[in-house]
Design an enzyme around this catalytic site. Sequence first.
Site, mmCIF file in Angstrom:
data_model
loop_
_atom_site.group_PDB
_atom_site.id
_atom_site.type_symbol
_atom_site.label_atom_id
_atom_site.label_comp_id
_atom_site.label_asym_id
_atom_site.label_seq_id
_atom_site.Cartn_x
_atom_site.Cartn_y
_atom_site.Cartn_z
ATOM 1 N N ASP A 130 0.825 -1.216 0.000
ATOM 2 C CA ASP A 130 0.000 0.000 0.000
ATOM 3 C C ASP A 130 0.853 1.258 0.000
ATOM 4 O O ASP A 130 0.511 2.255 -0.641
ATOM 5 C CB ASP A 130 -0.925 0.009 1.223
ATOM 6 C CG ASP A 130 -2.046 -1.024 1.120
ATOM 7 O OD1 ASP A 130 -2.325 -1.458 -0.024
ATOM 8 O OD2 ASP A 130 -2.613 -1.397 2.160
ATOM 9 N N CYS A 131 1.946 1.212 0.767
ATOM 10 C CA CYS A 131 2.793 2.416 0.830
ATOM 11 C C CYS A 131 3.875 2.437 -0.246
ATOM 12 O O CYS A 131 4.474 3.487 -0.508
ATOM 13 C CB CYS A 131 3.411 2.563 2.221
ATOM 14 S SG CYS A 131 4.250 1.077 2.809
ATOM 15 N N TYR A 132 4.140 1.272 -0.852
ATOM 16 C CA TYR A 132 5.085 1.182 -1.960
ATOM 17 C C TYR A 132 4.406 0.427 -3.106
ATOM 18 O O TYR A 132 4.659 -0.757 -3.328
ATOM 19 C CB TYR A 132 6.359 0.448 -1.534
ATOM 20 C CG TYR A 132 7.202 1.178 -0.507
ATOM 21 C CD1 TYR A 132 7.977 2.277 -0.878
ATOM 22 C CD2 TYR A 132 7.219 0.762 0.831
ATOM 23 C CE1 TYR A 132 8.756 2.943 0.053
ATOM 24 C CE2 TYR A 132 7.997 1.416 1.762
ATOM 25 C CZ TYR A 132 8.756 2.511 1.373
ATOM 26 O OH TYR A 132 9.526 3.170 2.303
#
Length: 500
Positions: A130-132
């Site tokens: 989700d963050c990468y």
Amino acid sequence: MVKKTIHEINSKIRDGSVNVVTAEEMVHIVGELGAEGAAKEVDVVTTGTFGAMCSSGVWLNFGHSEPPIKMQKVFLNDVEAYTGVAAVDAFIGATQISETLGMDYGGAHVIEDLISGKSVHLHSMSHGTDCYPRKVLDTTLSLDDMNQAIMMNPRNAYQKYNAATNSTRSTIHTYMGSLLPSFGNVTYSGAGVLSPLSNDPDYMTIGTGTRIFLGGAQGYIVGEGTQHSSGGGFGTLMVQGDLKKMSTDYIRAANFTGYGTSLYVGMGVPIPILNEQIAQATAVSDAGVTTKILDYGIPSRDRPAIRDVTYEELRSGFVDINGKEVPTSSLSSFKKSRIIANELKDWIAKGEFFVSMPVERLPKHISAKPMKQTEGIAIVSDIMAVNVVTINKDASVYDAAKIIQDTSFNHLPVLNDDRTLAGIITAWDIAKAVSLNKFDLVEDIMTRKVITANVDEQVAVVARRLDLNEVSAMPVINKDGHVIGMITSDDISKLYARRS
């Protein structure tokens, strides 16, 4: 009795009154003035070495892409770097080889390319989070495009290196270069009289935090290197420096035939002369640095020592082995080592480099341990076939064909009348002879130069021999040349399959 401090020496560097000499020059100064006189006269002794140091590499930070990626695999010019530490950090090792070019190009070449100003292609893959969210990235980067490029070498500048030779009847290719058969040559490495750790063998001034010359820039000793074995005179250094400030004059990639890539690293360590003991240590000459010539023809970590030898003998161009004059050659550049020692000398004399004492000295009396192996080492006798079918050299090709058909053996050792090995014949040899309508004697079509194994050899060594010679089986012979077994690539594959 002479006593100086680092502060006093650095004050002399600052005001331009410092007296700096190279370790090569110090030999003559101590010889002329004695240790006490030399300690009064000289403030700093510089050392230098330039040789292949496989245990080298660089930490790189690429910065974050848009959208960002957490790199799981990364390749620089098709050479894989390690990324298991953070999203966009990677460590590229000097000996890692290219996925496509193999031994012709590796991590050492990527490092040299970056220093020389070239851009390299970066290819990265990720599972995505989700963050990468990004899964694939391709871009081209130069050294200036990266946030950090920190050379971090786990093991450099051995205190001394063993020399290498080869007792076997074949040329072998090693990290000590190509070694000719029957003690045909001796190779060695290290700078002898200029070697940093040989000039401070008790680590009185060399340790964690010592400022050094590394690759043409200022660097530091991080601490003891891996495999640091000071108890036997084989100390090593872990070092770091800023790759962006280095020069290809002192960092160069290399290919060793049959072994792979390595990185030539230029390093110099200044030794502040604080007392007579240190002055005396820096007066070591090539005649005072002794090592062993090891037989690299024996594929073992415990290679037999042929004899002790000094660097003076090695640098003479020839050494004596069993009454034979054997040529020597250096894998290091003494000329470049001398240049490094003199350049460091100039930096200090000009006030551009200050000496430092270590915050912690290197350990003095430790030895590197061999690997603990929890599984037994397989030897040929463990897996060889003992019921070997053979044939006499005077037998006919027809006889050989019938034996192969009746026994399902694809390889037949061919014997002399005294039962010693004369050659080998395969099902392929027979098929080829039949196609040419040749039904004469076995010795007319057999292979005479037979690759063999000994009963007590390690399976891993024999497997390597099979690969190198592109054969699938070899007879196992005893000391009298009699065939006592047969080992095949299938036997080895089954062994490894069971262990996996």
